[in-house]
Scaffold this motif. Sequence first.
Motif, short mmCIF file in Angstrom:
data_model
loop_
_atom_site.label_atom_id
_atom_site.label_comp_id
_atom_site.label_asym_id
_atom_site.label_seq_id
_atom_site.Cartn_x
_atom_site.Cartn_y
_atom_site.Cartn_z
N LEU A 170 -86.45 144.04 0.81
CA LEU A 170 -85.55 142.89 0.88
C LEU A 170 -84.85 142.61 -0.44
O LEU A 170 -83.91 141.81 -0.49
CB LEU A 170 -86.33 141.65 1.33
CG LEU A 170 -86.85 141.71 2.77
CD1 LEU A 170 -87.71 140.49 3.08
CD2 LEU A 170 -85.71 141.82 3.77
N GLU B 271 -82.94 145.31 16.98
CA GLU B 271 -83.17 144.05 16.28
C GLU B 271 -82.93 142.90 17.25
O GLU B 271 -81.80 142.64 17.65
CB GLU B 271 -82.25 143.93 15.07
CG GLU B 271 -82.51 144.98 14.00
CD GLU B 271 -81.78 144.67 12.70
OE1 GLU B 271 -81.52 143.47 12.43
OE2 GLU B 271 -81.48 145.61 11.96
N LYS C 274 -88.85 144.27 5.25
CA LYS C 274 -88.05 143.75 6.36
C LYS C 274 -88.82 143.83 7.67
O LYS C 274 -89.57 144.78 7.90
CB LYS C 274 -86.75 144.54 6.46
CG LYS C 274 -85.70 143.90 7.36
CD LYS C 274 -84.38 144.68 7.30
CE LYS C 274 -83.31 144.01 8.16
NZ LYS C 274 -82.03 144.75 8.12
N TYR C 275 -88.64 142.87 8.50
CA TYR C 275 -89.25 142.73 9.83
C TYR C 275 -90.71 142.30 9.77
O TYR C 275 -91.31 142.05 10.82
CB TYR C 275 -89.13 144.02 10.65
CG TYR C 275 -87.73 144.56 10.75
CD1 TYR C 275 -86.69 143.76 11.20
CD2 TYR C 275 -87.44 145.87 10.38
CE1 TYR C 275 -85.39 144.25 11.27
CE2 TYR C 275 -86.14 146.38 10.46
CZ TYR C 275 -85.12 145.56 10.90
OH TYR C 275 -83.84 146.05 10.97
N GLU D 41 -92.27 140.57 6.33
CA GLU D 41 -92.22 139.45 5.39
C GLU D 41 -93.56 138.74 5.25
O GLU D 41 -93.63 137.57 4.88
CB GLU D 41 -91.11 138.47 5.77
CG GLU D 41 -89.72 139.10 5.74
CD GLU D 41 -88.60 138.11 5.97
OE1 GLU D 41 -88.75 136.95 5.50
OE2 GLU D 41 -87.60 138.48 6.62
#
Length: 526
Positions: A99, A296, A456-457, A459
């Motif tokens: 990120l 996503e 990412k995805y 966190e």
Amino acid sequence: MKGLGATGGAGLAYGAMSTLGLAPSTAAPARTFQPLAAGDLIGKVKGSHSVVVLGGGPAGLCSAFELQKAGYKVTVLEARTRPGGRVWTARGGSEETDLSGETQKCTFSEGHFYNVGATRIPQSHITLDYCRELGVEIQGFGNQNANTFVNYQSDTSLSGQSVTYRAAKADTFGYMSELLKKATDQGALDQVLSREDKDALSEFLSDFGDLSDDGRYLGSSRRGYDSEPGAGLNFGTEKKPFAMQEVIRSGIGRNFSFDFGYDQAMMMFTPVGGMDRIYYAFQDRIGTDNIVFGAEVTSMKNVSEGVTVEYTAGGSKKSITADYAICTIPPHLVGRLQNNLPGDVLTALKAAKPSSSGKLGIEYSRRWWETEDRIYGGASNTDKDISQIMFPYDHYNSDRGVVVAYYSSGKRQEAFESLTHRQRLAKAIAEGSEIHGEKYTRDISSSFSGSWRRTKYSESAWANWAGSGGSHGGAATPEYEKLLEPVDKIYFAGDHLSNAIAWQHGALTSARDVVTHIHERVAQEA
């Protein structure tokens, strides 16, 4: 209610299906795990039913796998391009952009890897049963090793000194036994122990602490040798013990209880070739035509026909409507989706607090830990930010291997999160060399790191429920209990809704619990 996702959840889930006529019942005691046969559920419920599963991690893939056995049409939507979610194995060719925008490409040698996520499996966990069912080969995992080191700061001469676990244990247990035996002999326990009890305790302490005939700890071969015993008259030279006061004040035994834990006690296991082998096996059984990678999810809503999920894949916006949805997306990320979830559910999801954890793997071209320190697996522990150094459990006696240079969490991991990979590596090498010496800085071929708060995805490494005291299970909060119930046709699943938070077992038992509830509902509504 804490759900069926406790340690015995598999048996409870199977039993619940049996009572509804959805699986064969038996009068015999429930085993830890009983795989469902393909014919157990098919045809038991009339009509055609569909489920969309959000997330291709352990809970999502297990849900899909079990639902397919019952004849459901299942579609799994996974944002990543690989299965497994937080079960992530880094090997040559792995690439990840975090990120912060930094991209790493793993260049480990062929066959070498490390598990950025889950790395070990306790004997009691149904993860092993799925390994059996899916044909995933397992091997032992060295959760402890007498030859690894402890290195802690204190106000003693042992501060910052690397001490082998065997020496630390011998001295700590030896002096504890000596002190307790003295207290017993001097009558301090006369109020609670009979003469026979005290004699039995003294006998135990003499053996446990390897005490002398007069009840003193004078050192022990358990500490190890400065020179190993050999042939003939070579009896070796035992290492001398540290002073009692130094051992007590230094706290070198502070991590001994780790492997006493129910879910950390040996033996531990891990799949051959990396933990993600389990989820590639799930993928093969589910079928790649039933899994959409690179999907996503942007919206999840209950509608009159069931649940509609919108997502993007391959640059295009897409939509799918199914009778039911199982959402395994991390709870703190669900609120970012367009949704029509009630306010109290959104509030409950916010109570699952993200946690910090991360690892860094270093590939060495020389297995110095084996040739110089006689370390084959296990971990060295420290109060430095790196927390621990984990040694490989594979490729023994080969020419190279991947050492996990840190596995840290909480505040210690926060010291690494804002750093670039190069900065993490430099910090890990500097702290590791204070434990294992200058050789720790040499013969480095490559490295790769991961930080779950920056991934990412995800966190987050796992969920910590507000008000539970950081418990990894067994302390259900109102928010936790709220999410055990479906929101119309939407169900939630994941290790965060189990009594084994942060373990694959938790995700798998949660998935089985939700599958059971969907079966119950379909049967009742048929």
